[in-house]
Design a protein around this motif. Structure first.
Motif, short mmCIF file in Angstrom:
data_model
loop_
_atom_site.label_atom_id
_atom_site.label_comp_id
_atom_site.label_asym_id
_atom_site.label_seq_id
_atom_site.Cartn_x
_atom_site.Cartn_y
_atom_site.Cartn_z
N ASP A 155 0.83 -1.21 0.00
CA ASP A 155 0.00 0.00 0.00
C ASP A 155 0.87 1.26 0.00
O ASP A 155 0.58 2.22 -0.71
CB ASP A 155 -0.92 0.02 1.23
CG ASP A 155 -2.08 -0.95 1.11
OD1 ASP A 155 -2.37 -1.38 -0.02
OD2 ASP A 155 -2.70 -1.25 2.14
N SER A 210 1.04 4.12 -2.91
CA SER A 210 0.73 5.51 -2.55
C SER A 210 1.87 6.44 -2.96
O SER A 210 1.63 7.54 -3.47
CB SER A 210 0.48 5.62 -1.04
OG SER A 210 -0.65 4.88 -0.66
N ALA A 213 1.76 6.95 -6.72
CA ALA A 213 0.73 7.92 -7.12
C ALA A 213 1.17 9.34 -6.78
O ALA A 213 0.98 10.26 -7.58
CB ALA A 213 -0.58 7.59 -6.41
N SER A 248 6.02 6.28 -12.70
CA SER A 248 4.91 7.23 -12.51
C SER A 248 5.41 8.63 -12.84
O SER A 248 5.74 9.42 -11.96
CB SER A 248 4.39 7.16 -11.07
OG SER A 248 3.25 7.95 -10.89
N ALA A 274 -0.22 8.65 -12.39
CA ALA A 274 -0.55 8.73 -10.96
C ALA A 274 -1.97 8.24 -10.70
O ALA A 274 -2.22 7.50 -9.73
CB ALA A 274 -0.38 10.17 -10.46
N ARG A 275 -2.91 8.63 -11.57
CA ARG A 275 -4.30 8.19 -11.41
C ARG A 275 -4.41 6.68 -11.55
O ARG A 275 -5.16 6.03 -10.82
CB ARG A 275 -5.20 8.89 -12.43
CG ARG A 275 -5.52 10.34 -12.07
CD ARG A 275 -6.65 10.87 -12.93
NE ARG A 275 -6.29 10.93 -14.35
CZ ARG A 275 -5.67 11.95 -14.92
NH1 ARG A 275 -5.32 13.01 -14.19
NH2 ARG A 275 -5.38 11.93 -16.21
N TRP A 300 -2.11 4.46 -10.83
CA TRP A 300 -1.59 3.83 -9.61
C TRP A 300 -2.54 4.00 -8.44
O TRP A 300 -2.70 3.09 -7.62
CB TRP A 300 -0.21 4.39 -9.27
CG TRP A 300 0.86 3.93 -10.23
CD1 TRP A 300 1.61 4.69 -11.07
CD2 TRP A 300 1.28 2.58 -10.45
NE1 TRP A 300 2.47 3.92 -11.80
CE2 TRP A 300 2.30 2.61 -11.44
CE3 TRP A 300 0.91 1.35 -9.91
CZ2 TRP A 300 2.94 1.47 -11.89
CZ3 TRP A 300 1.55 0.20 -10.36
CH2 TRP A 300 2.55 0.27 -11.34
N ALA A 301 -3.19 5.15 -8.34
CA ALA A 301 -4.16 5.37 -7.27
C ALA A 301 -5.35 4.42 -7.42
O ALA A 301 -5.85 3.85 -6.44
CB ALA A 301 -4.63 6.81 -7.26
N GLU A 302 -5.79 4.23 -8.67
CA GLU A 302 -6.92 3.32 -8.92
C GLU A 302 -6.57 1.88 -8.60
O GLU A 302 -7.34 1.15 -7.96
CB GLU A 302 -7.36 3.45 -10.38
CG GLU A 302 -8.05 4.77 -10.72
CD GLU A 302 -8.19 5.00 -12.21
OE1 GLU A 302 -7.77 4.09 -12.99
OE2 GLU A 302 -8.69 6.06 -12.60
N ALA A 315 -4.30 0.87 -6.57
CA ALA A 315 -4.09 0.74 -5.12
C ALA A 315 -5.40 0.41 -4.42
O ALA A 315 -5.46 -0.46 -3.54
CB ALA A 315 -3.50 2.03 -4.56
#
Length: 373
Positions: A292, A296, A299, A324, A330-331, A333-335, A337
């Motif tokens: 995690d 993070s 992102a 990234s 970044a989006r 990787w955030a999604e 995650a």
């Protein structure tokens, strides 16, 4: 619970907060409490908030020790009033300090998750835990008549327990101070929050972190900057990382990410097999947490245009910047995650094999790396 098993209010590998006499990096919170005390505006309910492991419980026990060891200044006496205290520090040889250390202070009640009828630790604080305070309040007053209650953590109360505590906050017994420790205040009833004064604690800086770790008897690793980055100012997290080899796990995770998008499958398999070893449940939990963290930080790198500093592992900044390099990535990787976290927690809930769960997670990360190019 055996003597070797940490209590619910004790970080594994660290002393119990009642044994931790010094608090580092939280002078503002201490002074806010002292200001209320010396101005005779001592509220009956205090909500001590902040990230895990930054000293909330240590502060609560310091406040309890201070209140029970400091007599009320009701009479100036022959020589006038003594100067107001400028610290919560109490001599370790004080009788109150000795009684608290021994768990024998009659003016103090500590509420944590209790054992059920099968002798297992409950997942929440139940109403019977709070109702025990009725007997506590019914006892004769200690010197000065003060009583202190510590609830650690108030977030863990179920609805019935929270409502029982709310009644005490609405009609507090005389000369009683309730100290509620909360990692996530949003989980508490708004009516509980509104009846307490809040003391917010902040993550520790590197110097305070080092001093706090020395107090716990934990040796600082050679990569102190990596530890500071991963622990994010939490002494509790730092102790856990050191004891479970978290720095090495995260370094290996970053090394595997460094091989993306092709990925070194042998290293990924070795990471998964280590998580599946017998008795490695804590390391498995830590690995999921560190995944995690890595996602993070990926992102954040794409969103800000720069990798977080200091690095948390060798070559981390270079790896994160390559994987990234834009807000679009970044989006992504955030999604992923959010997806990975949900899948991992579901896999744990249905007892999926840890090795299979880790491999599934790593392959999902590989898939995202390929899409983000």
């Amino acid at each position: 619970m055996s003597d070797d098993t940490p209590t619910p209010d004790q970080a594994p590998g660290a002393p119990h907060p009642r044994e931790t006499l010094r608090l580092f990096g939280q002078d503002a919170a201490e002074q806010a409490f002292l200001s209320a005390y010396t101005s005779e505006r001592l509220h009956h309910g205090w909500l001590i908030t902040g990230p895990r492991g930054v000293g909330k419980a240590t502060l609560a026990w310091r406040i309890a020790r201070f209140l029970l060891a400091t007599p009320p200044n009701e009479d100036d006496g022959l020589f006038g009033a003594p100067p107001p205290p400028d610290s919560l520090e109490i001599d370790p040889e004080h009788p109150v300090a000795h009684r608290i250390q021994a768990g024998a202070e009659p003016g103090l009640a500590a509420i944590t998750r209790s054992l059920n009828d099968q002798g297992r630790l409950r997942n929440e604080i139940v109403v019977d835990d709070i109702r025990k305070l009725g007997k506590f309040f019914g006892l004769s007053s200690t010197d000065g008549g003060r009583r202190v209650v510590i609830v650690d953590a108030a977030d863990e109360m179920n609805v019935s327990a929270a409502n029982a505590l709310l009644k005490m906050l609405e009609e507090p017994p005389a000369r009683t101070t309730l100290l509620l420790i909360s990692h996530q205040p949003s989980r508490l009833l708004p009516t509980i929050r509104s009846r307490c004064r809040t003391l917010r604690l902040s993550p520790l800086g590197s110097e305070d972190m080092e001093a706090a770790l020395m107090q716990t008897g934990t040796e600082m690793p050679g990569k102190a900057d990596h530890l500071a980055a991963l622990a994010a100012g939490s002494v509790g997290d730092a102790v856990r990382l050191i004891n479970l080899g978290g720095l090495e796990i995260y370094a290996e995770l970053i090394a595997i990410l460094g091989t993306l998008p092709r990925m070194d499958r042998q290293r990924a398999l070795a990471l998964a097999e280590a998580a599946a070893q017998r008795g490695a449940s804590e390391r498995f939990e830590l690995l999921l947490t560190l995944i995690d963290v890595a996602l993070s930080r990926l992102a954040l790198t794409g969103a800000t245009g720069a990798a977080p500093m200091p690095e948390a592992a060798p070559n981390e900044a270079e790896t994160l910047a390559r994987l990234s390099a834009s807000p679009h990535q970044a989006r992504k990787w955030a999604e992923v995650a959010a997806v990975i976290t949900a899948r991992a927690r579901h896999g744990q809930a249905v007892n999926l094999d840890p090795a299979a769960l880790v491999l599934d997670t790593v392959f999902k990360i590989q898939e995202t790396a390929g899409q983000s190019r």
